[in-house]
Write a protein that holds these residues in place. Structure first.
Motif, PDB file in Angstrom:
ATOM      1  N   MET A   1     -17.206  -2.422  -6.710  1.00  0.00           N
ATOM      2  CA  MET A   1     -16.191  -2.182  -5.706  1.00  0.00           C
ATOM      3  C   MET A   1     -14.820  -1.994  -6.345  1.00  0.00           C
ATOM      4  SD  MET A   1     -16.473  -2.429  -2.332  1.00  0.00           S
ATOM      5  CE  MET A   1     -17.697  -2.658  -1.141  1.00  0.00           C
ATOM      6  N   SER A   2     -14.502  -2.734  -7.395  1.00  0.00           N
ATOM      7  CA  SER A   2     -13.181  -2.630  -8.003  1.00  0.00           C
ATOM      8  C   SER A   2     -12.978  -1.257  -8.639  1.00  0.00           C
ATOM      9  CB  SER A   2     -12.973  -3.737  -9.036  1.00  0.00           C
ATOM     10  OG  SER A   2     -13.883  -3.565 -10.106  1.00  0.00           O
ATOM     11  N   ILE A   3     -14.059  -0.625  -9.108  1.00  0.00           N
ATOM     12  CA  ILE A   3     -13.943   0.719  -9.684  1.00  0.00           C
ATOM     13  C   ILE A   3     -13.617   1.722  -8.583  1.00  0.00           C
ATOM     14  CG2 ILE A   3     -15.190   2.553 -10.867  1.00  0.00           C
ATOM     15  CD1 ILE A   3     -16.773   0.378 -12.307  1.00  0.00           C
ATOM     16  N   GLU A   4     -14.240   1.565  -7.423  1.00  0.00           N
ATOM     17  CA  GLU A   4     -13.959   2.449  -6.301  1.00  0.00           C
ATOM     18  C   GLU A   4     -12.526   2.285  -5.820  1.00  0.00           C
ATOM     19  OE1 GLU A   4     -16.787   2.051  -3.147  1.00  0.00           O
ATOM     20  OE2 GLU A   4     -18.484   2.327  -4.492  1.00  0.00           O
ATOM     21  N   SER A   6      -9.920   1.174  -7.560  1.00  0.00           N
ATOM     22  CA  SER A   6      -8.974   1.706  -8.538  1.00  0.00           C
ATOM     23  C   SER A   6      -8.974   3.238  -8.511  1.00  0.00           C
ATOM     24  CB  SER A   6      -9.301   1.193  -9.946  1.00  0.00           C
ATOM     25  OG  SER A   6     -10.563   1.678 -10.367  1.00  0.00           O
ATOM     26  N   ALA A   7     -10.131   3.856  -8.273  1.00  0.00           N
ATOM     27  CA  ALA A   7     -10.192   5.314  -8.171  1.00  0.00           C
ATOM     28  C   ALA A   7      -9.440   5.782  -6.931  1.00  0.00           C
ATOM     29  CB  ALA A   7     -11.639   5.781  -8.130  1.00  0.00           C
ATOM     30  N   MET A   8      -9.586   5.075  -5.810  1.00  0.00           N
ATOM     31  CA  MET A   8      -8.860   5.418  -4.593  1.00  0.00           C
ATOM     32  C   MET A   8      -7.360   5.235  -4.790  1.00  0.00           C
ATOM     33  SD  MET A   8     -11.359   4.091  -1.448  1.00  0.00           S
ATOM     34  CE  MET A   8     -10.031   3.284  -0.691  1.00  0.00           C
ATOM     35  N   GLN A   9      -6.981   4.140  -5.471  1.00  0.00           N
ATOM     36  CA  GLN A   9      -5.566   3.896  -5.718  1.00  0.00           C
ATOM     37  C   GLN A   9      -4.983   4.995  -6.603  1.00  0.00           C
ATOM     38  OE1 GLN A   9      -5.583  -0.031  -7.349  1.00  0.00           O
ATOM     39  NE2 GLN A   9      -5.488  -1.029  -5.344  1.00  0.00           N
ATOM     40  N   GLN A  10      -5.713   5.375  -7.629  1.00  0.00           N
ATOM     41  CA  GLN A  10      -5.238   6.430  -8.518  1.00  0.00           C
ATOM     42  C   GLN A  10      -5.109   7.754  -7.764  1.00  0.00           C
ATOM     43  OE1 GLN A  10      -4.153   5.859 -11.600  1.00  0.00           O
ATOM     44  NE2 GLN A  10      -3.445   7.985 -11.605  1.00  0.00           N
ATOM     45  N   ASN A  11      -6.068   8.028  -6.901  1.00  0.00           N
ATOM     46  CA  ASN A  11      -6.017   9.246  -6.090  1.00  0.00           C
ATOM     47  C   ASN A  11      -4.796   9.230  -5.167  1.00  0.00           C
ATOM     48  OD1 ASN A  11      -6.699  11.661  -4.921  1.00  0.00           O
ATOM     49  ND2 ASN A  11      -8.280  10.806  -3.601  1.00  0.00           N
ATOM     50  N   MET A  12      -4.525   8.092  -4.564  1.00  0.00           N
ATOM     51  CA  MET A  12      -3.359   7.975  -3.681  1.00  0.00           C
ATOM     52  C   MET A  12      -2.065   8.132  -4.465  1.00  0.00           C
ATOM     53  SD  MET A  12      -4.587   4.896  -1.192  1.00  0.00           S
ATOM     54  CE  MET A  12      -3.347   5.025   0.072  1.00  0.00           C
ATOM     55  N   ILE A  13      -2.012   7.543  -5.661  1.00  0.00           N
ATOM     56  CA  ILE A  13      -0.810   7.651  -6.501  1.00  0.00           C
ATOM     57  C   ILE A  13      -0.581   9.113  -6.894  1.00  0.00           C
ATOM     58  CG2 ILE A  13       0.147   7.077  -8.773  1.00  0.00           C
ATOM     59  CD1 ILE A  13      -1.154   4.291  -8.413  1.00  0.00           C
ATOM     60  N   ASN A  14      -1.648   9.821  -7.247  1.00  0.00           N
ATOM     61  CA  ASN A  14      -1.520  11.229  -7.606  1.00  0.00           C
ATOM     62  C   ASN A  14      -1.037  12.065  -6.422  1.00  0.00           C
ATOM     63  OD1 ASN A  14      -2.419  10.666 -10.195  1.00  0.00           O
ATOM     64  ND2 ASN A  14      -4.540  11.254  -9.769  1.00  0.00           N
ATOM     65  N   THR A  15      -1.586  11.775  -5.247  1.00  0.00           N
ATOM     66  CA  THR A  15      -1.175  12.501  -4.043  1.00  0.00           C
ATOM     67  C   THR A  15       0.286  12.239  -3.730  1.00  0.00           C
ATOM     68  OG1 THR A  15      -3.418  12.335  -3.166  1.00  0.00           O
ATOM     69  CG2 THR A  15      -1.683  12.870  -1.594  1.00  0.00           C
ATOM     70  N   MET A  16       0.705  10.995  -3.827  1.00  0.00           N
ATOM     71  CA  MET A  16       2.094  10.643  -3.557  1.00  0.00           C
ATOM     72  C   MET A  16       3.035  11.280  -4.579  1.00  0.00           C
ATOM     73  SD  MET A  16       1.475   6.731  -2.269  1.00  0.00           S
ATOM     74  CE  MET A  16       3.158   6.231  -2.378  1.00  0.00           C
ATOM     75  N   SER A  17       2.598  11.359  -5.834  1.00  0.00           N
ATOM     76  CA  SER A  17       3.421  11.984  -6.871  1.00  0.00           C
ATOM     77  C   SER A  17       3.625  13.466  -6.568  1.00  0.00           C
ATOM     78  CB  SER A  17       2.763  11.851  -8.243  1.00  0.00           C
ATOM     79  OG  SER A  17       2.621  10.524  -8.611  1.00  0.00           O
ATOM     80  N   SER A  18       2.555  14.139  -6.195  1.00  0.00           N
ATOM     81  CA  SER A  18       2.690  15.556  -5.886  1.00  0.00           C
ATOM     82  C   SER A  18       3.560  15.771  -4.648  1.00  0.00           C
ATOM     83  CB  SER A  18       1.328  16.218  -5.710  1.00  0.00           C
ATOM     84  OG  SER A  18       0.681  15.739  -4.566  1.00  0.00           O
ATOM     85  N   MET A  19       3.462  14.889  -3.677  1.00  0.00           N
ATOM     86  CA  MET A  19       4.303  14.993  -2.485  1.00  0.00           C
ATOM     87  C   MET A  19       5.774  14.769  -2.847  1.00  0.00           C
ATOM     88  SD  MET A  19       2.019  12.925   0.243  1.00  0.00           S
ATOM     89  CE  MET A  19       1.814  13.774   1.787  1.00  0.00           C
ATOM     90  N   ARG A  20       6.040  13.806  -3.721  1.00  0.00           N
ATOM     91  CA  ARG A  20       7.410  13.535  -4.142  1.00  0.00           C
ATOM     92  C   ARG A  20       7.995  14.752  -4.862  1.00  0.00           C
ATOM     93  NH1 ARG A  20       7.079   8.907  -7.376  1.00  0.00           N
ATOM     94  NH2 ARG A  20       6.576  10.288  -9.107  1.00  0.00           N
ATOM     95  N   GLU A  21       7.190  15.376  -5.725  1.00  0.00           N
ATOM     96  CA  GLU A  21       7.646  16.562  -6.447  1.00  0.00           C
ATOM     97  C   GLU A  21       7.962  17.698  -5.478  1.00  0.00           C
ATOM     98  OE1 GLU A  21       4.594  17.485  -9.249  1.00  0.00           O
ATOM     99  OE2 GLU A  21       4.949  15.662 -10.419  1.00  0.00           O
TER     100      GLU A  21
END
Length: 110
Positions: A1-4, A6-21
């Motif tokens: 579960m922790s791998i899932e 962390s993958a979801m968190q990383q995906n959200m961080i990437n999405t938020m970064s692209s939105m910020r840009e």
């Protein structure tokens, strides 16, 4: 579960970064190429009014023909008259809704 997670968190961080840009680059207003060929609201209302007018003129002509004895299609005259009446009532209701929406927009606080 922790791998899932962390993958979801990383995906959200990437999405938020692209939105910020995208937000930092500013906004650009573009016209929609699909709406350039479509009729505008003014044209649609004008066509609706013309259709209602045509219904009323047709009903008047058929009724006058029946009254003058040139036609014995009383049922057709009644149907045309009702069709004209209903189309006029529908147009009136649309107009009332549009005016109500316009008033609501005017009353909106800025």
């Amino acid at each position: 579960m922790s791998i899932e997670h962390s993958a979801m968190q990383q995906n959200m961080i990437n999405t938020m970064s692209s939105m910020r840009e995208q937000a930092q680059m500013g906004t650009e207003i573009r016209t929609n190429p699909h709406t350039a060929n479509q009729d505008n609201f003014h044209t649609a209302i004008k066509q609706a009014v013309r259709r209602v007018d045509n219904h009323q003129q047709h009903a008047s002509q058929i009724t006058a023909d029946v009254d003058a004895g040139r036609s014995d299609d009383l049922v057709g005259a009644m149907v045309a008259s009702q069709k004209a009446s209903i189309s006029f009532q529908a147009l009136t209701q649309v107009r009332n809704k549009v005016l109500s929406a316009y008033d609501d927009v005017l009353k909106m606080p800025l």
